[in-house]
Design an enzyme around this catalytic site. Sequence first.
Site, PDB file in Angstrom:
ATOM      1  CG  HIS A  56     -17.823   6.455  22.096  1.00  0.00           C
ATOM      2  ND1 HIS A  56     -19.087   6.035  21.725  1.00  0.00           N
ATOM      3  CD2 HIS A  56     -17.448   5.646  23.106  1.00  0.00           C
ATOM      4  CE1 HIS A  56     -19.440   5.002  22.467  1.00  0.00           C
ATOM      5  NE2 HIS A  56     -18.476   4.752  23.311  1.00  0.00           N
ATOM      6  CG  ASP A  59     -19.409   7.812  18.720  1.00  0.00           C
ATOM      7  OD1 ASP A  59     -18.920   6.765  18.238  1.00  0.00           O
ATOM      8  OD2 ASP A  59     -19.907   7.850  19.855  1.00  0.00           O
ATOM      9  CG  MET A  90     -21.850  10.766  29.433  1.00  0.00           C
ATOM     10  SD  MET A  90     -21.391   9.692  28.038  1.00  0.00           S
ATOM     11  CE  MET A  90     -22.735   8.522  28.051  1.00  0.00           C
ATOM     12  CD  GLU A 183     -21.388   1.658  30.354  1.00  0.00           C
ATOM     13  OE1 GLU A 183     -21.250   2.843  29.998  1.00  0.00           O
ATOM     14  OE2 GLU A 183     -21.972   0.815  29.656  1.00  0.00           O
ATOM     15  CE  LYS A 185     -20.700  -5.925  27.391  1.00  0.00           C
ATOM     16  NZ  LYS A 185     -20.644  -5.426  25.988  1.00  0.00           N
ATOM     17  CD  GLU A 219     -25.292  -0.979  28.739  1.00  0.00           C
ATOM     18  OE1 GLU A 219     -24.516  -0.052  28.394  1.00  0.00           O
ATOM     19  OE2 GLU A 219     -25.463  -2.008  28.047  1.00  0.00           O
ATOM     20  CG  HIS A 222     -22.985  -3.567  30.615  1.00  0.00           C
ATOM     21  ND1 HIS A 222     -22.169  -2.462  30.486  1.00  0.00           N
ATOM     22  CD2 HIS A 222     -23.418  -3.839  29.353  1.00  0.00           C
ATOM     23  CE1 HIS A 222     -22.115  -2.114  29.209  1.00  0.00           C
ATOM     24  NE2 HIS A 222     -22.867  -2.930  28.508  1.00  0.00           N
ATOM     25  CG  ASP A 247     -25.087   3.694  29.607  1.00  0.00           C
ATOM     26  OD1 ASP A 247     -24.038   3.181  29.126  1.00  0.00           O
ATOM     27  OD2 ASP A 247     -25.292   4.914  29.625  1.00  0.00           O
ATOM     28  CG  ASP A 257     -24.078  -5.317  25.838  1.00  0.00           C
ATOM     29  OD1 ASP A 257     -23.199  -4.443  25.852  1.00  0.00           O
ATOM     30  OD2 ASP A 257     -25.246  -5.143  26.230  1.00  0.00           O
ATOM     31  CG  ASP A 259     -26.214  -2.569  24.150  1.00  0.00           C
ATOM     32  OD1 ASP A 259     -25.173  -2.344  23.508  1.00  0.00           O
ATOM     33  OD2 ASP A 259     -26.233  -2.740  25.384  1.00  0.00           O
ATOM     34  CG  ASP A 289     -25.081   2.274  25.708  1.00  0.00           C
ATOM     35  OD1 ASP A 289     -24.094   1.918  26.356  1.00  0.00           O
ATOM     36  OD2 ASP A 289     -25.129   2.232  24.465  1.00  0.00           O
TER      37      ASP A 289
HETATM   38  C1  DIG Z   1     -21.153   0.374  26.078  1.00  0.00           C
HETATM   39  O1  DIG Z   1     -22.164  -0.020  26.982  1.00  0.00           O
HETATM   40  C2  DIG Z   1     -20.545   1.667  26.527  1.00  0.00           C
HETATM   41  C3  DIG Z   1     -20.068   2.474  25.365  1.00  0.00           C
HETATM   42  O2  DIG Z   1     -21.122   2.525  24.446  1.00  0.00           O
HETATM   43  C4  DIG Z   1     -19.852   3.822  25.975  1.00  0.00           C
HETATM   44  O3  DIG Z   1     -18.496   3.965  26.242  1.00  0.00           O
HETATM   45  C5  DIG Z   1     -20.616   3.812  27.261  1.00  0.00           C
HETATM   46  C6  DIG Z   1     -21.378   5.085  27.438  1.00  0.00           C
HETATM   47  O4  DIG Z   1     -22.745   4.873  27.525  1.00  0.00           O
HETATM   48  N1  DIG Z   1     -21.413   2.577  27.200  1.00  0.00           N
HETATM   49 MN    MN Z   2     -23.256   1.537  28.110  1.00  0.00          MN
HETATM   50 MN    MN Z   3     -24.237  -2.624  26.550  1.00  0.00          MN
END
Ligand code: DIG
Ligand code: MN
Ligand code: MN
Length: 388
Positions: A56, A59, A90, A183, A185, A219, A222, A247, A257, A259, A289
């Site tokens: 990001h 970051d 990315m 993406e 969610k 993802e 998600h 992801d 979530d 992860d 991710d």
């Molecule tokens: C969360 O699943 C999102 C953020 O971490 C980011 O914007 C995106 C990129 O992988 N995934």
């Molecule tokens: Mn993600």
């Molecule tokens: Mn996530």
Amino acid sequence: MYTPRPEDRFTFGMWTYSNPGRDPFGDPVRPLPDVDFHIQAAHKLASLGAYGVNLHDNDLVPIDATPAQRDAIVQRYRAGLADAGMVVPMATTNLFSHPVFKDGAFTAADPRVRAFALQKAMLGIDLGVALGAETYVFWGGREGAEVDAGKDLVDSVKRYRDAFNFLIAYVKDLGYRVRFALEAKPNEPRGHIFLPTTGAMLGFIQTLDDPDMVGVNPEVAHETMAGLNFPHAVAQAIDAGKLFHIDLNDQESGRFDQDLRFGSVNLKMAFFLVKLLEDEGYSGPRHFDAHAYRTEDRNGVWDFCAGCMRSYLIFKDKVARFNADAEIQALIAALGADPEGLNALSAYSPANRNALRSRVFDIEAIGAEGRGLERLDQLTVEVILGVR
Ligand code: DIG
Ligand code: MN
Ligand code: MN
């Protein structure tokens, strides 16, 4: 055999390996990162066999950095990346951490916030392109609502579209070689997030001015949070030619979530996901991710990174065994056998129409036949468990 190499295209977001382990009920357990750590991490990930790092904007560049400070940071990091032999496939914008985005970014009811979000996204795209990114992800973590009276629900979709149409035009105007990946969610941090699934994103993309510029970044966690089958969502994206990025992680259903490390929970999901990506020739980054358990120190974080990549390669090997297993492939072939040539009738023509309309089907006999899926699934499980 399961040693990751750059050609496997494994990538990690800065926010994954440097996740400090804070949660809604606990303080950070690991140090917060700085540019020096990110450069060390690039070298460490390269030594583990990774291909690249994603980020990001904030970051790497603090939200209050001056342009001169931003340029100095980017220059330092680019040099460190080059030293480590790593790339940035990315990039994305943080449109969710700062309080200004507390009620959304592109879909905020407040036009000042929507305008600032566009500015921040343009600068984020500039940063990503400067680092070599060719995919730009948009995760609308704050694009949603707890109070539906707070924003017009149809206007929110229109504002989302206006933002992407603006940014697509921006990318074209500046001649950037970058594609967008949306993406989805379903919730968290908002009570309800707009466009909650990959399927919703695929429908939304078709309403944009230039849909070809935009794909999806599904993802695992998600779609799983939404109670959906992740490989099925990815298959639809592949069919649509829209799997621009992915992801990877893991997730227990009915949870926040998590992860989690790839392959740490749903072994069958991971097997069929890797099978889909490898069989269909997905050529994009395999991006994790995810983050290490809060119990871990930084050594545990590197265990987490190594585990994500190693597990992917183990599943890839299991997929190869599955695809080479004569008994399994014979069972699959029998499931789709077409001795009567009926597949040929599936494209419309007057002849096919007449043939289908006049055909007599013995649906009782067809309905009574066993499909042999218990045997097939048992053999699949035995491949995954390593006994075939
Ligand atoms: C969360 O699943 C999102 C953020 O971490 C980011 O914007 C995106 C990129 O992988 N995934
Ligand atoms: Mn993600
Ligand atoms: Mn996530």
